[in-house]
Design a protein around this motif. Structure first.
Motif, PDB file in Angstrom:
ATOM      1  N   TRP A 185       0.906   7.023 -16.005  1.00  0.00           N
ATOM      2  CA  TRP A 185       1.551   5.649 -15.732  1.00  0.00           C
ATOM      3  C   TRP A 185       2.273   4.188 -15.418  1.00  0.00           C
ATOM      4  CZ3 TRP A 185       2.915   1.243 -17.561  1.00  0.00           C
ATOM      5  CH2 TRP A 185       2.945   1.463 -19.090  1.00  0.00           C
ATOM      6  N   PRO A 186       3.590   5.091 -16.473  1.00  0.00           N
ATOM      7  CA  PRO A 186       4.775   4.790 -16.417  1.00  0.00           C
ATOM      8  C   PRO A 186       5.345   4.972 -15.087  1.00  0.00           C
ATOM      9  CG  PRO A 186       4.051   5.150 -18.718  1.00  0.00           C
ATOM     10  CD  PRO A 186       3.033   5.695 -17.014  1.00  0.00           C
ATOM     11  N   ILE A 187       5.407   6.252 -14.906  1.00  0.00           N
ATOM     12  CA  ILE A 187       6.011   7.041 -13.832  1.00  0.00           C
ATOM     13  C   ILE A 187       5.725   6.463 -12.630  1.00  0.00           C
ATOM     14  CG2 ILE A 187       6.733   8.808 -12.865  1.00  0.00           C
ATOM     15  CD1 ILE A 187       6.967  10.203 -15.443  1.00  0.00           C
ATOM     16  N   MET A 211       1.229   9.410  -5.940  1.00  0.00           N
ATOM     17  CA  MET A 211       1.623  10.266  -5.698  1.00  0.00           C
ATOM     18  C   MET A 211       2.376  11.283  -6.335  1.00  0.00           C
ATOM     19  SD  MET A 211       1.506  11.127  -1.302  1.00  0.00           S
ATOM     20  CE  MET A 211       1.553  12.995  -1.234  1.00  0.00           C
ATOM     21  N   LEU A 212       3.778  10.528  -6.559  1.00  0.00           N
ATOM     22  CA  LEU A 212       4.748  11.311  -7.363  1.00  0.00           C
ATOM     23  C   LEU A 212       4.455  11.013  -9.483  1.00  0.00           C
ATOM     24  CD1 LEU A 212       7.949  10.071  -6.290  1.00  0.00           C
ATOM     25  CD2 LEU A 212       6.434  11.842  -5.505  1.00  0.00           C
ATOM     26  N   SER A 213       2.823  10.790  -9.065  1.00  0.00           N
ATOM     27  CA  SER A 213       2.599  10.137 -10.524  1.00  0.00           C
ATOM     28  C   SER A 213       1.881  10.917 -10.768  1.00  0.00           C
ATOM     29  CB  SER A 213       2.139   8.632 -11.277  1.00  0.00           C
ATOM     30  OG  SER A 213       1.164   8.938 -10.530  1.00  0.00           O
ATOM     31  N   GLN A 272      -9.484   8.776 -15.559  1.00  0.00           N
ATOM     32  CA  GLN A 272      -8.984   7.521 -16.073  1.00  0.00           C
ATOM     33  C   GLN A 272      -7.793   8.398 -17.883  1.00  0.00           C
ATOM     34  OE1 GLN A 272     -11.257   5.428 -18.937  1.00  0.00           O
ATOM     35  NE2 GLN A 272      -9.779   4.098 -19.585  1.00  0.00           N
ATOM     36  N   ALA A 273      -7.893   9.280 -18.397  1.00  0.00           N
ATOM     37  CA  ALA A 273      -7.023  10.273 -18.586  1.00  0.00           C
ATOM     38  C   ALA A 273      -5.675  10.262 -18.272  1.00  0.00           C
ATOM     39  CB  ALA A 273      -7.548  11.859 -19.810  1.00  0.00           C
ATOM     40  N   ALA A 274      -5.343  11.189 -17.292  1.00  0.00           N
ATOM     41  CA  ALA A 274      -4.819  11.383 -16.241  1.00  0.00           C
ATOM     42  C   ALA A 274      -3.858   9.916 -16.205  1.00  0.00           C
ATOM     43  CB  ALA A 274      -4.850  12.401 -15.470  1.00  0.00           C
ATOM     44  N   LEU A 275      -4.626   9.056 -15.648  1.00  0.00           N
ATOM     45  CA  LEU A 275      -3.553   7.934 -15.630  1.00  0.00           C
ATOM     46  C   LEU A 275      -2.653   7.702 -16.460  1.00  0.00           C
ATOM     47  CD1 LEU A 275      -3.478   5.830 -13.047  1.00  0.00           C
ATOM     48  CD2 LEU A 275      -5.471   4.619 -14.200  1.00  0.00           C
ATOM     49  N   ARG A 276      -3.542   7.370 -17.975  1.00  0.00           N
ATOM     50  CA  ARG A 276      -2.678   6.839 -19.063  1.00  0.00           C
ATOM     51  C   ARG A 276      -1.919   7.433 -19.453  1.00  0.00           C
ATOM     52  NH1 ARG A 276      -8.702   6.139 -21.500  1.00  0.00           N
ATOM     53  NH2 ARG A 276      -7.947   8.334 -22.011  1.00  0.00           N
ATOM     54  N   ALA A 277      -1.080   8.692 -19.012  1.00  0.00           N
ATOM     55  CA  ALA A 277      -0.848   9.192 -19.548  1.00  0.00           C
ATOM     56  C   ALA A 277       0.535   9.677 -18.233  1.00  0.00           C
ATOM     57  CB  ALA A 277      -0.886  11.258 -19.717  1.00  0.00           C
ATOM     58  N   PHE A 336       1.017  -1.556  -0.295  1.00  0.00           N
ATOM     59  CA  PHE A 336      -0.106  -0.019   0.013  1.00  0.00           C
ATOM     60  C   PHE A 336       0.877   1.617   0.346  1.00  0.00           C
ATOM     61  CE2 PHE A 336      -2.484   3.001   2.610  1.00  0.00           C
ATOM     62  CZ  PHE A 336      -3.076   3.541   1.331  1.00  0.00           C
ATOM     63  N   ALA A 337       1.697   1.175   0.619  1.00  0.00           N
ATOM     64  CA  ALA A 337       2.882   2.093   1.069  1.00  0.00           C
ATOM     65  C   ALA A 337       3.932   2.553  -0.109  1.00  0.00           C
ATOM     66  CB  ALA A 337       3.729   2.394   1.749  1.00  0.00           C
ATOM     67  N   ALA A 338       3.568   1.869  -1.088  1.00  0.00           N
ATOM     68  CA  ALA A 338       4.733   2.091  -2.532  1.00  0.00           C
ATOM     69  C   ALA A 338       3.696   2.137  -3.664  1.00  0.00           C
ATOM     70  CB  ALA A 338       4.771  -0.105  -3.130  1.00  0.00           C
ATOM     71  N   LEU A 339       2.078   1.778  -3.413  1.00  0.00           N
ATOM     72  CA  LEU A 339       1.625   2.029  -4.485  1.00  0.00           C
ATOM     73  C   LEU A 339       0.919   3.600  -4.066  1.00  0.00           C
ATOM     74  CD1 LEU A 339      -1.812  -1.292  -4.561  1.00  0.00           C
ATOM     75  CD2 LEU A 339      -0.214   0.097  -6.509  1.00  0.00           C
ATOM     76  N   VAL A 340       0.572   4.207  -2.964  1.00  0.00           N
ATOM     77  CA  VAL A 340       0.432   5.290  -2.420  1.00  0.00           C
ATOM     78  C   VAL A 340       1.747   7.020  -2.660  1.00  0.00           C
ATOM     79  CG1 VAL A 340       0.749   7.099  -0.544  1.00  0.00           C
ATOM     80  CG2 VAL A 340      -1.187   5.279  -0.415  1.00  0.00           C
ATOM     81  N   ALA A 341       3.000   5.701  -3.184  1.00  0.00           N
ATOM     82  CA  ALA A 341       3.679   6.719  -3.375  1.00  0.00           C
ATOM     83  C   ALA A 341       3.972   7.191  -5.282  1.00  0.00           C
ATOM     84  CB  ALA A 341       5.397   5.945  -3.035  1.00  0.00           C
ATOM     85  N   GLY A 342       3.624   5.828  -4.968  1.00  0.00           N
ATOM     86  CA  GLY A 342       3.900   5.927  -7.308  1.00  0.00           C
ATOM     87  C   GLY A 342       2.976   6.552  -7.796  1.00  0.00           C
TER      88      GLY A 342
END
Length: 274
Positions: A120-122, A105-107, A113-118, A97-103
């Motif tokens: 998601w790699p980061i 916030m830093l992405s 959905q549009a922002a997530l597609r842009a 959960f901590a790793a997902l939250v960090a990903g």
């Protein structure tokens, strides 16, 4: 007097982190309050990063150092929850959960959905890297030695790579906070989760903001971001080679491992600057 003021301004964040973490660690030990001791390292990082950035929560979408204090606060809460639940499989839930939250916030904290597609790699890269840091420092081999090694190695490596001084101060915060955990009795992995996540997040942010990895390149800063992982991988191997030193072998092995990892960053800078 001006020199002392300048030195304080340069190191006030790490020193505040050390002081807060040490006070909580000693209070938790002497009062025998496990939750207080478990909060020491993470709370120290929150205090130190807040002293440097002046921001507790940054709503802007772009990744920046202003997000660090908020991420550290979330990691602290997750770490305390994992400590309360106890070690075992439940700790893995907190790490993930901590790793997902960090990903997230830093992405850019995508909400649609549009922002997530842009982004998601980061987000995926940060989550995986943070998960690797947290697993290596809390599940695989918990303890203050390798935690401090990771933070201090990152600070030294960023200096060698030519990062701005503020980034070195940011890296010293979790490194010094982890040192205070030596004042505690042996602690379970969940108690070190917050600081482990903090080191991983800062390494990822350094690569995003200063490095070339997000653009499929590689620079000395990227080598510095990876150096804590190299150091904690080398530490048990160098300690084993130095076994004749007895109880001092793990500490000396950590110093040697950190020096080797920072040396690799120096070699990378020399090679990539040509």
């Amino acid at each position: 007097m001006p020199n002392h003021v300048a030195q304080w301004q340069q190191l006030h964040g790490p020193l505040i982190a050390f002081a807060v973490a040490l006070v909580l660690a000693l209070a938790g030990r002497f009062l025998r309050v496990g939750l207080l001791a478990a909060a020491a390292g993470g709370a120290g990082v929150v205090a130190g990063w807040y002293a440097i950035t002046g921001r507790l929560w940054a709503p802007q979408p772009q990744p920046s150092v202003d997000k660090l204090t908020g991420i550290a606060a979330v990691a602290l809460l997750i770490g305390l929850m994992c400590h309360w639940l106890g070690p075992g499989r439940r700790a893995w839930i907190g790490v993930l959960f901590a790793a997902l939250v960090a990903g997230w916030m830093l992405s850019g904290m995508p909400h649609d959905q549009a922002a997530l597609r842009a982004s998601w790699p980061i987000g995926l890269g940060v989550a995986l890297a943070t998960l690797l840091f947290a697993h290596s420092l809390t599940v695989k081999a918990p303890g203050p030695l390798r935690l401090a090694l990771a933070g201090l190695t990152l600070a030294a490596a960023l200096h060698v790579a030519g990062a701005p001084p503020s980034w070195i101060q940011l890296a010293l915060v979790p490194g010094l906070a982890a040192l205070t955990m030596f004042a505690l009795p042996p602690i379970p992995g969940p108690a070190t989760l917050a600081v482990a996540v903090d080191v991983g997040v800062l390494a990822c942010l350094g690569a995003i903001a200063l490095g070339r990895l997000p653009r499929l390149g590689f620079a000395a800063i990227d080598a510095a971001a990876l150096s804590p992982l190299l150091a904690i991988w080398l530490q048990p191997r160098t300690a084993e080679r130095l076994g004749r030193l007895g109880r001092a072998a793990p500490i000396v092995g950590a110093v040697v491992a950190g020096a080797l990892a920072v040396g690799c960053v120096w070699l990378a800078r020399q090679a990539l600057n040509r």
